[in-house]
Structures are given as C-alpha cells and as structure tokens.
Design an enzyme around this catalytic site. Structure first.
Site, short mmCIF file in Angstrom:
data_model
loop_
_atom_site.label_atom_id
_atom_site.label_comp_id
_atom_site.label_asym_id
_atom_site.label_seq_id
_atom_site.Cartn_x
_atom_site.Cartn_y
_atom_site.Cartn_z
NE ARG A 205 21.22 26.04 135.75
CZ ARG A 205 20.56 25.63 134.90
NH1 ARG A 205 20.33 23.85 134.40
NH2 ARG A 205 20.61 26.25 133.51
CD GLU B 153 20.83 28.99 138.12
OE1 GLU B 153 20.06 29.02 137.24
OE2 GLU B 153 22.39 28.44 137.69
CB SER C 258 18.81 31.57 136.01
OG SER C 258 18.58 30.95 134.20
#
Ligand code: EPU
Length: 338
Positions: free
Chosen positions: A162, A334, A238
């Site tokens: 990510r 995130e 998320s």
C-alpha cells in the site's frame, strides 16, 4: 476543464463527508493541467482520485484537482503479453471490467476496488493475493513545478504494501496522468488467497473450468459480503493498514492468542490483520455517535449518516488506544487525513 468555487466535496469522497474546498478543478488533458500549475504556487492544493482513501477533517482552503483523462489504449503486444495505457481519471473497476471484456487478463482479483486508475499507482492497491505493482510497468507523471512529463518505470516507484514513492518523497510533487499495465491474453487465475479458494470450491468452480468472468463475479460477491456498498454506506474501505511486528513481539502475542491469524514475511517479521486486532479489542459493530465499525469487517470504519471527519477520527483514536493497550501495537491509518 471545469472549475467550481466554494464547492462541496460530498460527491468526491466515499466517506460522504460534506467538506468544501475553495476551488475545484477537473482537467481533460496534460495541456490543461499544465495551464493550471502556475496557480498552485499561491495556495495549498491536493490532487484527488475517487476520494476513496480520504477523510476530510475540515474544509479545504485551497485547490482540489481531479483528472478526467480516461483514455484506454493498447500500446504494445508481444505474444500473449499486452501493454495497456490508461488515463489516471478512469474509474478503476470500469478499467478492470473493460480489460476482462476485451480478453486482457491479470486484474480480475482487483475487481470492485473503489477509486481511480491514478490512485492504483500511488497506493499500490491490492486484494485477494494480487497488487497493482505486480502488473504495472510504467507511470507517467507531470512535475508540479516544471510541468515536464516524467515517465517512471515500476522499478523506480518504490512499491511496497500500500505504498510507493508517490506517497513519500514525491508526494505533492508529481501528478499521475497515465498508467501502463502489462496484461495477458491468456487467463491464469491467481487463487493463492485461501478464502477465495474456499468460495470457488463452495460454488463447484474448479480451476480448469474457471473463466475470468467467473472469477470477477466471485471476487465481487466476496467483497459485497464483507464490505459496505459505497453508494449506501460511507467508508474508505480498510481504515488502517495491517501492522507488522517483529518475531519476538509476534511470539508473545501468539502465546496469548494461539488462534491469531498472521502472515510470515520474507524479512522475518510478521503481519497481523488489523481487523482481527480491532475485533479482539471489542470494537467490531460498535458505534460512537455517527461513526461505526462495520459489523462484518472491523477494519472498515463507516459514516452512519451525517458524520463529520472529526467524528470518524474520534472513533479511530478510541480504537487505536484500545488496540495499543491490549496488543502493544500502534495501528497506522491507510486513510489520508486532510
Ligand atoms: N478478521 C477478523 N475480524 C475482522 C476482520 C478480519 O478476525 O473483523 C480476520 C479474518 O478472519 C482473516 C484476517 O483477519 O483471518 C484477514 O481478513 P481479510 O481476509 O478480510 O483481509 P484484511 O487483511 O482484513 C486486506 C486488505 C483489504 C482486502 C483484503 C482481501 C488491507 C489494509 N486490507 O484486508 O483491502 O480487500 O485484504 O485481500 O491490507 C482496502 O484496502 O480498502 C481493502 C478492503
């Protein structure tokens, strides 16, 4: 090019937060973007995609930019390999669908991920055992200061879980205009993810008869089963990344929680699912004011209707405090707080 002032970002963030920006600009080409660049030297700016990874904590006092470059072109073919160049502003899932419909395979597992193509290269989106960086070959960007086109090979983009160079040293310095993916005319399903294999078995779909369409449909169903429908419930998927702990910390946790899911990493560290930690800390399905933890996947925080960014942040802070107390792990978001 379209331009709006004192503009509500409600349609541009999947958390459905009603924040405003001073100016909103959407451009259709690199030339248009280049014309906008000088005006960015006077004030704050932020380039957004589908707004699926943003949490607006207040109004944004500067310019929000958005790409409407949505072209898709096959730029090279070699045997089964096909290189597809796609505009940063195309909706990610439309791109995945387009590829499968045109017999170009590789992206099936990334079906239904919210957001746009540009963000796939910035964020290295991933799901069900595949991530963007596995297939991406080239990222074309425009330098914010010089207006020059800078093309970067995937190896130069510092891809990790990510993350990429665009989230670190090049943050706010380059805008992604196009991304090239190397796909294949031959469908080779990626079924490494255990839950995916179980789902295929349950449907009687064995690997030798599976088509890319089947796989896309299964991925979409699995996502819909676990994650909120973006048009109905505000969220950013998320909210946290899965934390990584060292071996010693992991052994201590495993002794206390033998059933703890975990993934061993090549460097010897261990990744633990944040959703599991949050659930263990007692937060799955709980609400604080107008913010909630999704009952089917504790990694997803939601706007229950009319929440502000600060309501979501308060929930996130409370979760982090409890997870740290119970497991000695500091969760990292995130989502980008703006
Ligand atoms: N788990 C729980 N409770 C929960 C949620 C998860 O115990 O409330 C456990 C599951 O039982 C499983 C493990 O945690 O053993 C992992 O759960 P899951 O397979 O749902 O995946 P994840 O690690 O929670 C990641 C990505 C998702 C992606 C899925 C599938 C991150 C931060 N998230 O979630 O990505 O869809 O894997 O590949 O890596 C996103 O980025 O927005 C996103 C949804």
């Amino acid at each position: 090019m379209t331009e709006h002032f004192n503009y509500s970002l409600l349609p541009h963030n999947t958390f459905h937060i009603d924040a405003r920006c001073r100016r909103y600009v959407e451009y259709d080409s690199e030339d248009e973007l280049r014309k906008i660049l000088p005006s960015l030297t006077h004030e704050r700016f932020l380039h957004i995609g589908g707004g699926s990874n943003l949490l607006f904590l207040q109004d944004f006092p500067g310019t929000i930019l958005h790409s409407a470059i949505r072209s898709v072109d096959i730029v090279k073919s070699d045997g089964d390999d096909v290189w597809v160049r796609v505009g940063a502003g195309l909706d990610w899932d439309q791109f995945v669908e387009y590829c499968i419909q045109h017999g170009l395979y590789g992206l099936e597992n990334l079906s239904l991920i919210p957001g746009e193509v540009g963000a796939s290269a910035v964020q290295n989106i991933g799901a069900y055992g595949v991530e963007a960086a596995d297939l991406l070959t080239l990222v074309e960007t425009i330098d914010v200061t010089t207006g020059e086109i800078e093309s970067m090979r995937a190896e130069e983009c510092q891809y990790g879980y990510r993350t990429s160079i665009f989230k670190n040293s090049l943050r706010g310095k380059r805008f992604v205009t196009h991304v090239t993916y190397k796909l294949s005319r031959r469908f080779v399903p990626r079924l490494d993810y255990a839950a995916l294999r179980r789902e295929l078995e349950a449907r009687g779909l064995s690997e030798d008869v599976l088509t890319a369409d089947d796989l896309r449909r299964v991925i979409i169903d699995v996502r819909r089963e676990k994650l909120p429908e973006p048009s109905e419930t505000g969220s950013a998927g998320s909210f946290f990344v899965n934390p990584v702990v060292n071996r010693e910390h992991f052994e201590r946790l495993l002794a206390a929680y033998p059933e703890m899911p975990h993934y061993l990493l090549p460097d010897g560290n261990v990744k633990i699912p944040a959703g599991w930690l949050i659930q263990q800390a007692g937060w799955r399905g709980r609400q604080v004011g107008r913010a909630g933890v999704w009952p089917k996947q504790a990694l997803v925080l939601t706007n229950l209707g009319g929440a502000t960014g600060k309501d979501i942040l308060a929930l996130s802070d409370a979760i982090c405090t409890d997870v740290e107390k119970s497991f000695g792990i500091v969760l990292q978001p995130e989502v980008n707080f703006i």
